[in-house]
Design a protein around this motif. Structure first.
Motif, PDB file in Angstrom:
ATOM      1  N   PHE A  93      22.434  63.756 -14.817  1.00  0.00           N
ATOM      2  CA  PHE A  93      21.554  63.314 -16.065  1.00  0.00           C
ATOM      3  C   PHE A  93      20.837  64.497 -16.483  1.00  0.00           C
ATOM      4  O   PHE A  93      20.217  65.314 -15.798  1.00  0.00           O
ATOM      5  CB  PHE A  93      20.693  62.308 -15.364  1.00  0.00           C
ATOM      6  CG  PHE A  93      19.744  61.542 -16.547  1.00  0.00           C
ATOM      7  CD1 PHE A  93      20.201  60.525 -17.184  1.00  0.00           C
ATOM      8  CD2 PHE A  93      18.376  61.941 -16.496  1.00  0.00           C
ATOM      9  CE1 PHE A  93      19.303  59.917 -18.001  1.00  0.00           C
ATOM     10  CE2 PHE A  93      17.753  61.320 -17.436  1.00  0.00           C
ATOM     11  CZ  PHE A  93      18.130  60.107 -18.248  1.00  0.00           C
ATOM     12  N   VAL A  94      20.833  64.574 -18.000  1.00  0.00           N
ATOM     13  CA  VAL A  94      20.433  65.825 -18.562  1.00  0.00           C
ATOM     14  C   VAL A  94      19.034  65.474 -19.138  1.00  0.00           C
ATOM     15  O   VAL A  94      18.479  64.424 -19.901  1.00  0.00           O
ATOM     16  CB  VAL A  94      21.311  66.217 -19.623  1.00  0.00           C
ATOM     17  CG1 VAL A  94      20.532  67.220 -20.526  1.00  0.00           C
ATOM     18  CG2 VAL A  94      22.656  66.593 -19.250  1.00  0.00           C
ATOM     19  N   SER A 122      16.087  55.811  -4.784  1.00  0.00           N
ATOM     20  CA  SER A 122      16.568  57.140  -4.642  1.00  0.00           C
ATOM     21  C   SER A 122      15.430  58.105  -4.617  1.00  0.00           C
ATOM     22  O   SER A 122      14.493  57.953  -5.181  1.00  0.00           O
ATOM     23  CB  SER A 122      17.609  57.517  -5.734  1.00  0.00           C
ATOM     24  OG  SER A 122      18.043  58.679  -5.717  1.00  0.00           O
ATOM     25  N   ILE A 123      15.697  59.179  -3.770  1.00  0.00           N
ATOM     26  CA  ILE A 123      14.627  60.353  -3.834  1.00  0.00           C
ATOM     27  C   ILE A 123      15.276  61.227  -4.682  1.00  0.00           C
ATOM     28  O   ILE A 123      16.432  61.731  -4.741  1.00  0.00           O
ATOM     29  CB  ILE A 123      14.574  60.913  -2.154  1.00  0.00           C
ATOM     30  CG1 ILE A 123      14.336  59.789  -0.937  1.00  0.00           C
ATOM     31  CG2 ILE A 123      13.820  62.225  -2.126  1.00  0.00           C
ATOM     32  CD1 ILE A 123      14.759  60.280   0.404  1.00  0.00           C
ATOM     33  N   ILE A 124      14.343  61.822  -5.329  1.00  0.00           N
ATOM     34  CA  ILE A 124      14.577  62.982  -6.475  1.00  0.00           C
ATOM     35  C   ILE A 124      13.531  63.932  -5.917  1.00  0.00           C
ATOM     36  O   ILE A 124      12.399  64.028  -6.184  1.00  0.00           O
ATOM     37  CB  ILE A 124      14.378  62.582  -7.907  1.00  0.00           C
ATOM     38  CG1 ILE A 124      15.504  61.374  -8.027  1.00  0.00           C
ATOM     39  CG2 ILE A 124      14.645  63.709  -8.586  1.00  0.00           C
ATOM     40  CD1 ILE A 124      15.390  60.962  -9.631  1.00  0.00           C
ATOM     41  N   ARG A 125      14.057  65.156  -5.493  1.00  0.00           N
ATOM     42  CA  ARG A 125      13.124  66.028  -4.805  1.00  0.00           C
ATOM     43  C   ARG A 125      13.249  67.410  -5.720  1.00  0.00           C
ATOM     44  O   ARG A 125      14.336  68.136  -5.481  1.00  0.00           O
ATOM     45  CB  ARG A 125      13.651  66.570  -3.384  1.00  0.00           C
ATOM     46  CG  ARG A 125      12.765  67.572  -2.644  1.00  0.00           C
ATOM     47  CD  ARG A 125      13.091  67.676  -1.147  1.00  0.00           C
ATOM     48  NE  ARG A 125      12.879  66.330  -0.490  1.00  0.00           N
ATOM     49  CZ  ARG A 125      13.425  65.749   0.463  1.00  0.00           C
ATOM     50  NH1 ARG A 125      14.386  66.609   1.036  1.00  0.00           N
ATOM     51  NH2 ARG A 125      13.069  64.421   1.060  1.00  0.00           N
ATOM     52  N   PRO A 126      12.205  67.519  -6.668  1.00  0.00           N
ATOM     53  CA  PRO A 126      12.283  68.569  -7.696  1.00  0.00           C
ATOM     54  C   PRO A 126      12.164  69.910  -6.827  1.00  0.00           C
ATOM     55  O   PRO A 126      11.491  70.215  -5.824  1.00  0.00           O
ATOM     56  CB  PRO A 126      11.077  68.381  -8.522  1.00  0.00           C
ATOM     57  CG  PRO A 126      10.036  67.355  -7.665  1.00  0.00           C
ATOM     58  CD  PRO A 126      11.110  66.621  -6.635  1.00  0.00           C
ATOM     59  N   ARG A 127      12.736  70.850  -7.608  1.00  0.00           N
ATOM     60  CA  ARG A 127      12.578  72.444  -7.081  1.00  0.00           C
ATOM     61  C   ARG A 127      11.320  72.805  -7.835  1.00  0.00           C
ATOM     62  O   ARG A 127      11.329  72.753  -9.275  1.00  0.00           O
ATOM     63  CB  ARG A 127      13.862  73.243  -7.351  1.00  0.00           C
ATOM     64  CG  ARG A 127      15.035  72.777  -6.577  1.00  0.00           C
ATOM     65  CD  ARG A 127      16.238  73.573  -6.808  1.00  0.00           C
ATOM     66  NE  ARG A 127      16.185  74.885  -6.991  1.00  0.00           N
ATOM     67  CZ  ARG A 127      17.146  75.400  -7.183  1.00  0.00           C
ATOM     68  NH1 ARG A 127      18.390  75.157  -7.721  1.00  0.00           N
ATOM     69  NH2 ARG A 127      17.020  76.972  -7.056  1.00  0.00           N
ATOM     70  N   LEU A 128      10.413  73.123  -7.057  1.00  0.00           N
ATOM     71  CA  LEU A 128       8.881  73.085  -7.749  1.00  0.00           C
ATOM     72  C   LEU A 128       9.052  74.567  -8.871  1.00  0.00           C
ATOM     73  O   LEU A 128       7.944  74.689  -9.415  1.00  0.00           O
ATOM     74  CB  LEU A 128       7.807  73.128  -6.858  1.00  0.00           C
ATOM     75  CG  LEU A 128       7.719  71.582  -6.096  1.00  0.00           C
ATOM     76  CD1 LEU A 128       6.657  71.879  -4.921  1.00  0.00           C
ATOM     77  CD2 LEU A 128       7.855  70.723  -7.034  1.00  0.00           C
ATOM     78  N   LEU A 141      19.808  67.010 -13.587  1.00  0.00           N
ATOM     79  CA  LEU A 141      19.113  67.114 -12.455  1.00  0.00           C
ATOM     80  C   LEU A 141      19.407  67.786 -11.071  1.00  0.00           C
ATOM     81  O   LEU A 141      18.680  68.310 -10.489  1.00  0.00           O
ATOM     82  CB  LEU A 141      18.851  65.602 -12.243  1.00  0.00           C
ATOM     83  CG  LEU A 141      17.850  64.588 -13.076  1.00  0.00           C
ATOM     84  CD1 LEU A 141      17.884  63.310 -12.738  1.00  0.00           C
ATOM     85  CD2 LEU A 141      16.326  65.493 -13.162  1.00  0.00           C
ATOM     86  N   ILE A 142      20.564  67.698 -11.117  1.00  0.00           N
ATOM     87  CA  ILE A 142      21.343  68.352  -9.921  1.00  0.00           C
ATOM     88  C   ILE A 142      20.750  70.053  -9.860  1.00  0.00           C
ATOM     89  O   ILE A 142      20.815  70.697  -8.956  1.00  0.00           O
ATOM     90  CB  ILE A 142      22.826  68.335  -9.921  1.00  0.00           C
ATOM     91  CG1 ILE A 142      23.198  68.759  -8.471  1.00  0.00           C
ATOM     92  CG2 ILE A 142      23.393  69.075 -10.946  1.00  0.00           C
ATOM     93  CD1 ILE A 142      24.836  68.431  -8.308  1.00  0.00           C
ATOM     94  N   ASP A 143      20.577  70.547 -11.321  1.00  0.00           N
ATOM     95  CA  ASP A 143      20.279  71.945 -11.186  1.00  0.00           C
ATOM     96  C   ASP A 143      18.752  72.606 -10.831  1.00  0.00           C
ATOM     97  O   ASP A 143      18.607  73.317 -10.338  1.00  0.00           O
ATOM     98  CB  ASP A 143      20.563  72.514 -12.609  1.00  0.00           C
ATOM     99  CG  ASP A 143      22.205  72.216 -13.136  1.00  0.00           C
ATOM    100  OD1 ASP A 143      22.903  72.607 -12.059  1.00  0.00           O
ATOM    101  OD2 ASP A 143      22.490  72.221 -14.120  1.00  0.00           O
ATOM    102  N   TYR A 151      11.118  75.177 -10.942  1.00  0.00           N
ATOM    103  CA  TYR A 151      11.482  74.566 -12.170  1.00  0.00           C
ATOM    104  C   TYR A 151      10.756  73.385 -12.679  1.00  0.00           C
ATOM    105  O   TYR A 151      10.363  73.535 -13.990  1.00  0.00           O
ATOM    106  CB  TYR A 151      12.977  73.968 -12.069  1.00  0.00           C
ATOM    107  CG  TYR A 151      13.987  75.257 -11.752  1.00  0.00           C
ATOM    108  CD1 TYR A 151      14.733  75.854 -12.793  1.00  0.00           C
ATOM    109  CD2 TYR A 151      14.459  75.383 -10.457  1.00  0.00           C
ATOM    110  CE1 TYR A 151      15.651  76.718 -12.847  1.00  0.00           C
ATOM    111  CE2 TYR A 151      15.499  76.284 -10.375  1.00  0.00           C
ATOM    112  CZ  TYR A 151      15.935  77.102 -11.524  1.00  0.00           C
ATOM    113  OH  TYR A 151      16.952  77.918 -11.360  1.00  0.00           O
ATOM    114  N   VAL A 152      10.309  72.701 -11.968  1.00  0.00           N
ATOM    115  CA  VAL A 152       9.509  71.457 -12.386  1.00  0.00           C
ATOM    116  C   VAL A 152       8.759  70.819 -11.714  1.00  0.00           C
ATOM    117  O   VAL A 152       9.104  70.692 -10.430  1.00  0.00           O
ATOM    118  CB  VAL A 152      10.804  70.407 -13.069  1.00  0.00           C
ATOM    119  CG1 VAL A 152      11.326  69.792 -11.967  1.00  0.00           C
ATOM    120  CG2 VAL A 152       9.801  69.146 -13.836  1.00  0.00           C
TER     121      VAL A 152
END
Length: 413
Positions: A358-359, A309-315, A216-218, A317-318
């Protein structure tokens, strides 16, 4: 306004109808044992029926029973819970082949069966007529409670004993049919929910050889939770900037009820957890851990507290919707829950570092992601409509029960 009962029906209080009425005994944890005399608690009192719960049964020894001078209860006695939910619910104790006592938050009523058929009262206790009386006599701002003395004063319309038995026979038959309809509806409701889950499984649990694994960090620009402003709930305002809490975050759904607000100064102190469009929200502690949704635009500007938790996706990628569907599929949900068990010492908790590592596996083609999201949204819309239909039917069945109960105690059956 409800109709009046027939003239030959007499209003009597529970005290007048009983030969014995008392509260249960105060039994502390230190007084309990694994065998002996069964302790019946409020959790055993269902809404008109007895819940056995034998797997979690508690007992006291005969020695403790005698030492505390406990009151024994018997099959045929009626137990009334003085606590929610709902307060005042009642059941008749069946023969469970054990000696029994009950806890202090239950009242014991032993009816005079020459004037009252006990099951007649149990049906009455399921009616809104009775419930409204109980609520008026209850105390407590956050958790209602009725005292035994107030309970004793509640009245109910009493027809002749033969008429009580006739009414109970009719209600037995009608309620059995309603219960069958309810169980069928619940089965259909569960099937509708499982239908969507099966489609999630199809997309996210199969072996997608052309999908790529990422941590997720990637593929995110932020993973992090907030905090609660000083003063907690007392510091919240009626309007202002939204403060999102775990109660608002459900799987694929944002619940507006209970949405808190904070002022500009409080929000500035939480600038590091400012919510933006397309942020994915994930509960990270407690019983709701791993619930996940995409933030709706109409609650922005917003912040989150420490349980979200905020999970801000890099758009590039996803997409946010794809990531939300993925994280709420059974395969990934189970993995998150397992991660939560490992992350919390006393309760489930997802850590920032655990989420970063987390993968997940996603298609690199954004058009493929969009296509999958489109298919899932159509299926979700269809199953949501089914769920609404079945939930409305369940509501209608409950309303039918109340309508029949009102007729019964107005002498109209």
């Amino acid at each position: 306004m409800p109709n009046k009962a027939p003239e030959n029906w007499k209003e009597k209080t529970l005290q007048e109808l009983s030969i014995f009425i008392s509260d249960g005994d105060w039994i502390e944890s230190k007084n309990q044992s694994s065998t002996g005399i069964r302790l019946i608690q409020t959790g055993n009192v269902g809404n008109g029926f007895y819940k056995n719960k034998s797997n979690s049964a508690r007992y006291i020894s005969v020695e403790t029973f005698n030492k505390l001078n406990c009151t024994e209860i018997f099959p045929g006695d009626c137990l009334v819970s003085r606590l929610p939910d709902p307060v005042g619910r009642a059941c008749i104790i069946p023969n469970i082949n054990e000696r029994m006592i009950t806890a202090v938050d239950c009242s014991i009523i032993r009816f005079n069966q020459k004037i009252l058929y006990p099951k007649y009262f149990v049906y009455y206790s399921m009616s809104d007529i009775y419930r409204n009386k109980v609520i008026k006599l209850s105390t407590g701002s956050t958790r209602l409670r009725i005292s035994r003395k107030n309970l004793e004063t509640i009245t109910l319309p009493i027809p002749p004993l033969s008429e009580q038995e006739r009414i109970v026979q009719i209600l037995d038959e009608v309620f059995e049919n309603i219960e069958k309809a309810k169980q069928n509806t619940l089965k259909n409701l569960n099937n509708a929910k499982e239908l969507f889950e099966s489609h999630l499984k199809t997309f996210f649990e199969k072996n997608n050889s052309d999908w790529r694994e990422y941590r997720l960090i990637d593929i995110t620009s932020k993973i992090g939770s907030g905090s609660t402003p000083l003063g907690g709930k007392k510091s919240y305002t009626n309007e202002g900037i939204s403060l999102i809490r775990s109660m608002n975050v459900h799987d694929r759904q944002f619940i507006y009820e209970g949405l808190a607000h904070i002022n500009e100064q409080q929000a500035n102190e939480l600038n590091g957890v400012t919510i933006y469009e397309n942020d994915v929200l994930l509960n990270i502690t407690g019983a709701s851990v791993a619930r996940c949704c995409v933030v709706p635009n109409d609650v922005i500007p917003a912040r989150v507290n420490q349980h979200v938790s905020i999970i801000r996706p890099r758009l590039e990628y996803v997409s946010a919707k794809f990531l939300c569907y993925l994280l709420t599929s059974k395969y990934y949900k189970d993995r998150l829950l397992k991660e939560g068990e490992e992350g919390g010492a006393t309760r489930q908790a997802l850590t920032k570092s655990g989420l970063e590592q987390f993968v997940i596996s996603i298609p690199e083609d954004l058009n493929m992601q969009e296509k999958i999201v489109g298919q899932l949204e159509k299926i979700h819309e269809y199953t949501q409509k089914l769920e609404q239909t079945y939930n409305q039917k369940l509501k209608s069945l409950e309303e039918l029960k109340q309508s029949i109960l009102q007729k019964a105690f107005n002498g109209e059956l």
